[in-house]
Design a protein around this motif. Structure first.
Motif, PDB file in Angstrom:
ATOM      1  N   SER A 143       3.224  -0.752   0.433  1.00  0.00           N
ATOM      2  CA  SER A 143       4.175   0.400  -0.299  1.00  0.00           C
ATOM      3  C   SER A 143       3.506   1.567  -0.314  1.00  0.00           C
TER       4      SER A 143
ATOM      5  N   THR B 124      -2.258  -7.917   2.616  1.00  0.00           N
ATOM      6  CA  THR B 124      -1.279  -8.757   1.865  1.00  0.00           C
ATOM      7  C   THR B 124      -1.946  -9.578   0.760  1.00  0.00           C
TER       8      THR B 124
ATOM      9  N   ARG C 116       9.121   2.169   2.242  1.00  0.00           N
ATOM     10  CA  ARG C 116       9.262   0.913   1.203  1.00  0.00           C
ATOM     11  C   ARG C 116       9.868   1.290   0.023  1.00  0.00           C
TER      12      ARG C 116
ATOM     13  N   ASP D  49       2.812 -12.031   0.236  1.00  0.00           N
ATOM     14  CA  ASP D  49       4.196 -11.756   0.379  1.00  0.00           C
ATOM     15  C   ASP D  49       4.494 -10.664   1.154  1.00  0.00           C
ATOM     16  N   THR D  50       3.828  -9.660   1.059  1.00  0.00           N
ATOM     17  CA  THR D  50       4.293  -8.509   2.039  1.00  0.00           C
ATOM     18  C   THR D  50       3.843  -8.804   3.520  1.00  0.00           C
TER      19      THR D  50
HETATM   20  N1  LIG Z   1       1.946  -8.477  -3.659  1.00  0.00           N
HETATM   21  C1  LIG Z   1       1.792  -7.965  -2.257  1.00  0.00           C
HETATM   22  C2  LIG Z   1       0.542  -6.922  -2.382  1.00  0.00           C
HETATM   23  C3  LIG Z   1       0.839  -5.665  -1.238  1.00  0.00           C
HETATM   24  O1  LIG Z   1       1.946  -5.007  -1.937  1.00  0.00           O
HETATM   25  P1  LIG Z   1       2.568  -3.859  -1.314  1.00  0.00           P
HETATM   26  O2  LIG Z   1       3.871  -3.757  -1.921  1.00  0.00           O
HETATM   27  O3  LIG Z   1       1.839  -2.467  -1.542  1.00  0.00           O
HETATM   28  O4  LIG Z   1       2.956  -4.231   0.140  1.00  0.00           O
HETATM   29  C4  LIG Z   1       1.621  -8.939  -1.144  1.00  0.00           C
HETATM   30  O5  LIG Z   1       2.459  -9.962  -1.332  1.00  0.00           O
HETATM   31  O6  LIG Z   1       1.171  -8.617  -0.321  1.00  0.00           O
END
Ligand SMILES: N[C@@H](CCOP(=O)(O)O)C(=O)O
Ligand SMILES: Cc1ncc(COP(=O)(O)O)c(C=O)c1O
Length: 469
Positions: A222, A141, A227, A144-145
């Motif tokens: 993602s 992360t 997702r 946010d994830t």
């Molecule tokens: N900005 C994201 C980075 C990971 O992105 P993801 O959509 O592939 O999980 C985060 O906040 O962790």
């Protein structure tokens, strides 16, 4: 619906299989064998549906191995007022000059990641129970994830979360959200590196098929198609709430990092949703903007990845870009595998010869934003509307302004709430962002996390010691 790998090395699999698989065994990403098409007539029948019912419609096109009644009960639990604090789930808020915010951050962790993660929090336990197995989710992360996944999975039977976060590169609020969780199934690992390096570790361990199978590693980033599927829903919702007749076009601006969010928009457009433009907005880490401007994809290393005031987008190697390139090269998996071999050999690949087709067929345009742009945009939006936006959304609004066209609504995806980045709000407006009720003391709670070097061996050893087999 069956799924194949962007690199061609996976037998066609059902949704529940790729849900648990995460990264495809050949290192590629799972994609649907074909993209379902939605007619204008069908779209009209969805106009009055509440968000959860719309989610059932869209997801049932991709999740064909779970019966519809079960799916409907999952979406009803995932997209409810108790979690999103608003009946609309995703309100649309007008700004000015034809721009509106698609408010994706009303969920429990105040960022758009909740939109998919709340669904994953339903579907993972269901599939695991059906199969009588458990899963150790390994994720990376940038802020946010991690919290969205941990809030969705905390305390759930059969699932543990091992989340790598970049030590010292998240906001105080983001750190507190993740590290204050004391649940036994949540493991926060602060690695000494940037997000891209953490994601490399995740991919390396997921690519070690013996280790992956022994520890039943799964993914919530993602790279997991589930997702993307859940993120497609809000493009339909945004279009339905901003139009009144079939065929009307809407543009979307998407603050981008790992390319998952805008990829969902690309899929929605490929399904027939009348999207005029997909505007990709980056911060100073503008590898993707460079690609859409030049046709050359040149990811950058950690030393060239700036720590910015929209830190969740400090990403220079976007995983999901591979899914878009798969489409761009005519879904030719051999070509994709070749391009990614070239990437690891040369450090870049050049698709500039395809630039005319890229511009003509896909609707992408791009722009980037700087720290000063973010501050100025937060001030301008606040002064003109009274609405407070976060720095990532500000990157979006800044870039969107350039691409607004008369008669075409421009929806800017609000990817986080300002409370997560109060330091930046204070710089812009001289006052902190208000904290949502119940979260006033979050930053003073005790925190629990382990600091590790950002390398495969250290993370492997940690998982070996802490994961159930
Ligand atoms: N900005 C994201 C980075 C990971 O992105 P993801 O959509 O592939 O999980 C985060 O906040 O962790
Ligand atoms: C707040 C915020 N905005 C934008 C992004 C970019 O989204 P994506 O990685 O899907 O491109 C992220 C995470 O990556 C984020 O956390």
């Amino acid at each position: 619906m069956k799924y194949v790998s962007t690199r061609g090395g996976m037998n066609a699999q059902a949704f529940s299989d790729i849900l648990l698989e995460g990264l495809a065994p050949d290192g590629g990403l799972a994609v649907p064998e074909s993209i379902p098409q939605i007619s204008a007539q069908t779209l009209e029948t969805w106009r009055t549906l509440p968000y959860h019912a719309l989610a059932t419609e869209v997801l049932s096109l991709f999740v064909t191995d779970i019966d519809r009644t079960t799916l409907a009960s999952m979406t009803a639990s995932a997209y409810c007022k108790e979690s999103f604090k608003t009946e609309a789930i995703v309100p649309v808020r007008p700004l000015y000059d034809g721009m509106s915010l698609l408010s994706l951050s009303e969920g429990p962790t105040l960022a758009f990641k909740d939109m998919a993660m709340q669904f994953l929090g339903q579907v993972f336990p269901y599939v695991l129970k059906q199969r009588g197995t458990t899963l150790n989710i390994l994720g990376a992360t940038s802020g946010d994830t991690g919290s969205a996944a941990e809030y969705a999975m905390r305390g759930k039977d059969a699932v543990a979360v091992f989340m790598l976060s970049p030590h010292g590169r998240m906001s105080a609020f983001q750190r507190a959200q993740m590290y204050s969780l004391q649940d036994a199934n949540i493991h926060n690992i602060a690695v000494k590196g940037v997000f891209d390096e953490a994601q490399d570790v995740v991919k390396a361990l997921s690519g070690d098929l013996a280790f992956k199978s022994k520890y039943r590693l799964g993914a919530v980033n993602s790279i997991n198609w589930a997702r993307i599927a859940a993120q497609i829903v809000y493009y339909f919702h945004g279009w339905l709430r901003s139009t009144s007749a079939p065929g009307q076009e809407v543009s979307f601006t998407v603050p981008s990092g790992n390319f998952g969010n805008i990829l969902a928009g690309h899929i929605a457009r490929s399904m027939g949703l009348p999207i005029r433009r997909l505007v990709l907005a980056t911060n100073e880490n503008n590898v993707l903007e460079e690609f859409f401007r030049t046709g050359i994809y040149r990811p950058r290393g950690a030393a060239q990845t700036f720590a910015t005031s929209s830190p969740s987008m400090d990403i220079s190697r976007a995983s999901n870009f591979e899914r878009f390139v798969f489409d761009l090269v005519g879904r030719d998996a051999e070509r994709v595998a070749g391009l990614w071999r070239e990437l690891s050999r040369e450090g870049f690949f050049d698709l500039s010869a395809m630039k005319p087709e890229l511009d003509r067929r896909y609707g992408f345009v791009a722009g980037c934003s700087t720290h000063q742009d973010r501050l100025a945009t937060i001030r301008a939006v606040h002064a003109r509307t009274g609405v407070l936006i976060d720095p990532h959304t500000a990157d979006g609004v800044k870039v969107a302004a350039k691409y607004v066209e008369p008669g075409v609504p421009m929806l800017v995806l609000e990817t986080a709430l300002p409370a997560k980045f109060s330091e930046v709000i204070e710089q812009a407006l001289g006052m902190p962002a208000p904290l949502p009720a119940g979260l006033e003391n979050l930053e003073s709670l005790p925190q629990r996390f382990t600091v590790l070097p950002c390398d495969v061996a250290s993370v492997r050893a940690y998982i070996t010691e802490h994961a159930s087999t």
